[in-house]
Structures are given as C-alpha cells and as structure tokens.
Design a protein around this motif. Structure first.
Motif, PDB file in Angstrom:
ATOM      1  N   TYR A   1     -84.793 -91.202 -28.718  1.00  0.00           N
ATOM      2  CA  TYR A   1     -83.763 -90.374 -28.064  1.00  0.00           C
ATOM      3  C   TYR A   1     -82.572 -91.280 -26.870  1.00  0.00           C
ATOM      4  O   TYR A   1     -82.210 -91.174 -26.125  1.00  0.00           O
ATOM      5  CB  TYR A   1     -84.513 -89.212 -27.654  1.00  0.00           C
ATOM      6  N   ILE A   2     -83.620 -92.091 -26.331  1.00  0.00           N
ATOM      7  CA  ILE A   2     -83.490 -93.284 -25.123  1.00  0.00           C
ATOM      8  C   ILE A   2     -82.806 -93.456 -25.432  1.00  0.00           C
ATOM      9  O   ILE A   2     -81.319 -94.026 -24.893  1.00  0.00           O
ATOM     10  CB  ILE A   2     -84.585 -93.211 -24.183  1.00  0.00           C
ATOM     11  N   GLY A   3     -82.932 -94.107 -26.445  1.00  0.00           N
ATOM     12  CA  GLY A   3     -81.628 -95.584 -26.996  1.00  0.00           C
ATOM     13  C   GLY A   3     -80.946 -94.977 -26.916  1.00  0.00           C
ATOM     14  O   GLY A   3     -79.698 -95.960 -26.817  1.00  0.00           O
ATOM     15  N   ILE A   4     -80.884 -93.861 -28.224  1.00  0.00           N
ATOM     16  CA  ILE A   4     -78.907 -93.004 -28.272  1.00  0.00           C
ATOM     17  C   ILE A   4     -78.101 -92.857 -26.428  1.00  0.00           C
ATOM     18  O   ILE A   4     -77.189 -93.333 -26.825  1.00  0.00           O
ATOM     19  CB  ILE A   4     -78.989 -91.791 -28.808  1.00  0.00           C
ATOM     20  N   ALA A   5     -79.442 -92.236 -25.377  1.00  0.00           N
ATOM     21  CA  ALA A   5     -78.856 -92.089 -24.536  1.00  0.00           C
ATOM     22  C   ALA A   5     -77.785 -93.813 -23.680  1.00  0.00           C
ATOM     23  O   ALA A   5     -76.993 -93.007 -24.092  1.00  0.00           O
ATOM     24  CB  ALA A   5     -79.688 -91.532 -23.918  1.00  0.00           C
ATOM     25  N   PHE A   6     -79.238 -94.042 -23.826  1.00  0.00           N
ATOM     26  CA  PHE A   6     -78.104 -95.880 -23.998  1.00  0.00           C
ATOM     27  C   PHE A   6     -77.011 -96.522 -24.076  1.00  0.00           C
ATOM     28  O   PHE A   6     -76.253 -96.877 -23.469  1.00  0.00           O
ATOM     29  CB  PHE A   6     -79.507 -96.513 -23.361  1.00  0.00           C
ATOM     30  N   GLN A   7     -76.742 -96.056 -25.519  1.00  0.00           N
ATOM     31  CA  GLN A   7     -75.922 -97.101 -25.326  1.00  0.00           C
ATOM     32  C   GLN A   7     -74.506 -95.550 -25.613  1.00  0.00           C
ATOM     33  O   GLN A   7     -72.804 -95.868 -26.325  1.00  0.00           O
ATOM     34  CB  GLN A   7     -76.157 -96.331 -27.541  1.00  0.00           C
ATOM     35  N   ILE A   8     -75.120 -94.546 -25.716  1.00  0.00           N
ATOM     36  CA  ILE A   8     -73.692 -94.026 -25.223  1.00  0.00           C
ATOM     37  C   ILE A   8     -72.624 -93.488 -24.095  1.00  0.00           C
ATOM     38  O   ILE A   8     -72.609 -93.849 -23.714  1.00  0.00           O
ATOM     39  CB  ILE A   8     -73.960 -92.225 -24.897  1.00  0.00           C
ATOM     40  N   LYS A   9     -74.024 -94.389 -22.862  1.00  0.00           N
ATOM     41  CA  LYS A   9     -73.705 -94.155 -21.521  1.00  0.00           C
ATOM     42  C   LYS A   9     -72.809 -96.216 -21.603  1.00  0.00           C
ATOM     43  O   LYS A   9     -71.861 -96.396 -20.689  1.00  0.00           O
ATOM     44  CB  LYS A   9     -74.981 -94.614 -20.598  1.00  0.00           C
ATOM     45  N   ASP A  10     -73.593 -96.421 -22.219  1.00  0.00           N
ATOM     46  CA  ASP A  10     -73.327 -98.477 -22.649  1.00  0.00           C
ATOM     47  C   ASP A  10     -71.766 -97.924 -23.324  1.00  0.00           C
ATOM     48  O   ASP A  10     -70.311 -98.665 -22.735  1.00  0.00           O
ATOM     49  CB  ASP A  10     -73.399 -98.502 -23.529  1.00  0.00           C
TER      50      ASP A  10
END
Ligand code: IPE
Ligand code: IPE
Ligand code: MG
Ligand code: MG
Length: 377
Positions: A257-266
């Motif tokens: 979940y954090i990784g998905i949030a991380f890439q949306i941010k990116d």
C-alpha cells in the motif's frame, strides 16, 4: 566556471577521491565535472534549504536506527566491490550519489517492530538497496533519462551498454551476498519482487505502445514496478525478527500500500516544476499515462478524448501541445484526484499498522509513512 568548480571540489575533498580515478576513462575532464557541478550546485548554491529541510525530517525518522544505517552503508559498499576498475569506479560514483534510502529504513523499522535488528536484517537492507539501485540504473536506460539523484545518470556518463552491464552486475552481487550468508527466505521474498518489477516495467511499455491503459491497469503497473520492492522490504525486514507467516504477510501488504502511494506521489512530481534531482515533465513525452491523465481522459467527452489521445499519439514531442494537455489535466482535477487516491492508500497502510502493538518502532514507521506522502523529492 570550470576553474571555480574544481576549486569547490578541492574544498569538499572530492577532487582526489572522486575526480582523479574517473579521469582515465574520459578524454575531457569537463565531462566528469558537469555531473559534480549539478551536485555542488544543489548543495552549495540553490538547494541548500530544500535538501536540509527534507533531510531534517528523514533524519529524525532515521535516528532510532542510526547505528544500524551506519553499518548498512558499509555492508552496501562492500557488497558491490569489484576487481574491474571501471566497475569499482562506477559503484564508487553510485555510493556517492546515494538516494533517500527509504527501503533500508523500511527493512530496519519493520524488523524493529517484532524484535532486535540483527545480521539478517542487515543482509536484507543491503540486498534490497542494491536491487533498487540496479533497477534505477536500468530504468534510466529504458526511460532515456540523463539525470538521477542530482547527478548525471550512469547511462548519460558511461552509455547504455555499460549501464545495462552494471545493473546486471549489481543484481548478481546482491544475490551472491545473500547466498554467502544463507539468506534463503530473503532470496525467496526478493526474487518474486524482481520478477514483478520486470513485468511492471514491460507492461508499462506495452501500454505506452497500445495506449489502452485504464485505472486498473495503472494500479497493476505501479504495484508491480514499485510497490513490490517496498513490500519486499517490509516483509523481509519483519521476517528477520518474527517467524509468524501472518505477521510477515501483514507487513508485505502494508509495504504494498505504501509503495502504491509512493509511486502515485512520484507520478505527481512529473506534473510539477520543482527540482527533484531527476527529469520531470517526461511522462507524456514517453506516452506514459499516469493516474491524473487517466482520470481526466475517463471523464472527458468524446471530442475531448480525441484531442487528448491525438496529442499523446502524434504530438508527444510538441512542447506547446504537451503544455496544453498538462494544463488541461490540472484544470480538470487530475492532480487532486491522484492526491485523493494517494491518501486512500496511506489510510489503508495505516490501518494495518494500527493493528500492531504500539512501540517506538511503530511511531517511527508511522512518521516514515507521512514522509513518503509529503516528501518533496
Ligand atoms: C525512485 O525511488 C524510483 C521509484 C520507485 C519512483 P526513490 O525515490 O526511493 O529513489 P532514491 O533511492 O531516493 O533516489
Ligand atoms: C520507477 O519508475 C523505477 C522503477 C520502479 C524501476 P519511473 O521511471 O516512474 O521512476 P523515476 O521517475 O525514473 O524514478
Ligand atoms: Mg524513470
Ligand atoms: Mg521508468
């Protein structure tokens, strides 16, 4: 300008350590000076405040595992050693242009949630950061990106063929290090992530060719290309201090979940103008459709849809038309839609975290989640 930069480099003690060993591979010293100029500029002229303020909050999060991160640096460096001079030079370059190191941080904090950080946690952190580094070296070849972490990318300096081989070398070194220490559980967790990352990157290329992406496929891509490694970091970290499969799976899902949030941010960074140490505004050019664009495309009427697709298909290299499309995305709520999605994934991650017993490690990992969401590079 050239003389000035050499002076700065001498002052920060990089000239002998960094520039001299590189000299033999270049005909023109200026080629080597340029990437360093990027960095010195960032550090000394433009970016001091920004870098300092960001590293301050990361520094605070890193504090409880400071000693472990120090040991990690050494382990990371040792694991990449080579007898081939050019490889050694390039890994030296990599070590000196290190990133935020959030993956090792996820490894350590996930381990700390369930016990004491140990040798296995160190192996996991080093392995995962080496793999991350390898994928970035390859990703910059795939994306034809010339900048990474405020420096020139490996492909920009040493060309694609060297970058491809350096990436392979790093993968192999990571596996060898894990094997030498009999870290089979780690190898299992991480091999799956590598497979997923390659699939995610290729799926992304496929969709950039066919342009038949939708939200569901977007999530598949980012889950695979980015979230899988952060999920592996959390699962691997936890697996060094607990044997309970349910707990390890819980941490894997938290990381996903954090990784998905991380890439949306990116992907949101690509729509911005701030200096993040790597190129921005290249996604549309590469026909890479990310959440803000996918959302406005979905909402648009038929003629607007045609206008959008036409720019992506035929005018992706036309700066003016791309700027118009970027404005359209912004004016039609693409960015805020992606921001909401990002917040949603943060909530999902925090929900999992809150099922764990309160502890200083849990507080730190909660702060790390906040950092991932609010980071400025
Ligand atoms: C960049 O990751 C690649 C993505 C998955 C978007 P990071 O932003 O963690 O890169 P560094 O290691 O800090 O440079
Ligand atoms: C992230 O892909 C890198 C990998 C997951 C391999 P991007 O191409 O979107 O990331 P940046 O912007 O180059 O870091
Ligand atoms: Mg890229
Ligand atoms: Mg990419």
């Amino acid at each position: 300008m050239y003389k000035e930069s050499v002076k700065v480099l001498r002052k920060i003690d990089w000239y002998e350590k960094f520039l001299s060993p590189l000299k033999k591979y270049f005909d023109n010293t200026k080629e080597i000076i340029m990437p360093i100029l990027f960095k010195t500029r960032n550090l000394h002229i433009f970016g001091v405040h920004k870098i300092a303020s960001m590293s301050l909050s990361l520094k605070e999060i890193k504090q409880p595992v400071e000693a472990d991160l120090k040991q990690f640096d050494q382990h990371f460096r040792n694991a990449m050693k080579s007898n081939v001079a050019l490889l050694d030079t390039i890994t030296y370059y990599i070590v000196h242009s290190k990133g935020k190191q959030i993956r090792p941080l996820f490894v350590f904090l996930s381990a700390k949630l369930f016990g004491d950080i140990n040798e296995a946690s160190q192996d996991a952190a080093a392995f995962i950061e080496i793999l991350h580094t390898a994928t970035l070296v390859h990703d910059d070849v795939v994306d034809e990106a010339n900048k990474r972490r405020g420096f020139f990318s490996i492909n920009a300096l040493w060309k694609n063929k060297v970058a491809v081989l350096v990436g392979d070398f790093l993968f192999a070194k990571g596996f060898l290090m894990a094997l030498e220490n009999d870290q089979f559980q780690l190898i299992k967790i991480v091999s799956n992530a590598i497979k997923e990352m390659s699939e995610g990157e290729v799926l992304q290329i496929e969709k950039a060719r066919k342009l038949d992406i939708n939200e569901e496929i977007y999530y598949d891509i980012i889950r695979q290309k980015t979230a899988s490694l952060i999920a592996a970091a959390c699962a691997a970290g936890a697996s060094t201090t607990t044997k309970d499969p349910e707990t390890i799976e819980k941490m894997r899902l938290f990381g996903e979940y954090i990784g998905i949030a991380f890439q949306i941010k990116d992907d949101l960074f690509d729509y911005g103008e701030s200096d993040i140490g790597k190129p921005t505004g290249i996604d549309i050019k590469e026909k890479k459709m990310t959440l803000p664009l996918i959302h406005v495309l979905h909402k648009a009427d038929r003629s607007k849809k045609r206008w959008i697709m036409n720019i992506i298909k035929k005018y992706n290299n036309d700066k003016k038309k791309v700027r118009e499309l970027v404005s359209y995305v912004k004016e039609n709520g693409g960015l805020s839609y992606a921001q909401d999605a990002l917040n949603d994934y943060r909530e999902r991650a925090l929900e999992i975290l809150m099922t764990l017993n309160p502890s200083p490690a849990r507080d730190s990992i909660e702060k790390l989640v906040a950092f991932v969401i609010s980071r400025n590079k």
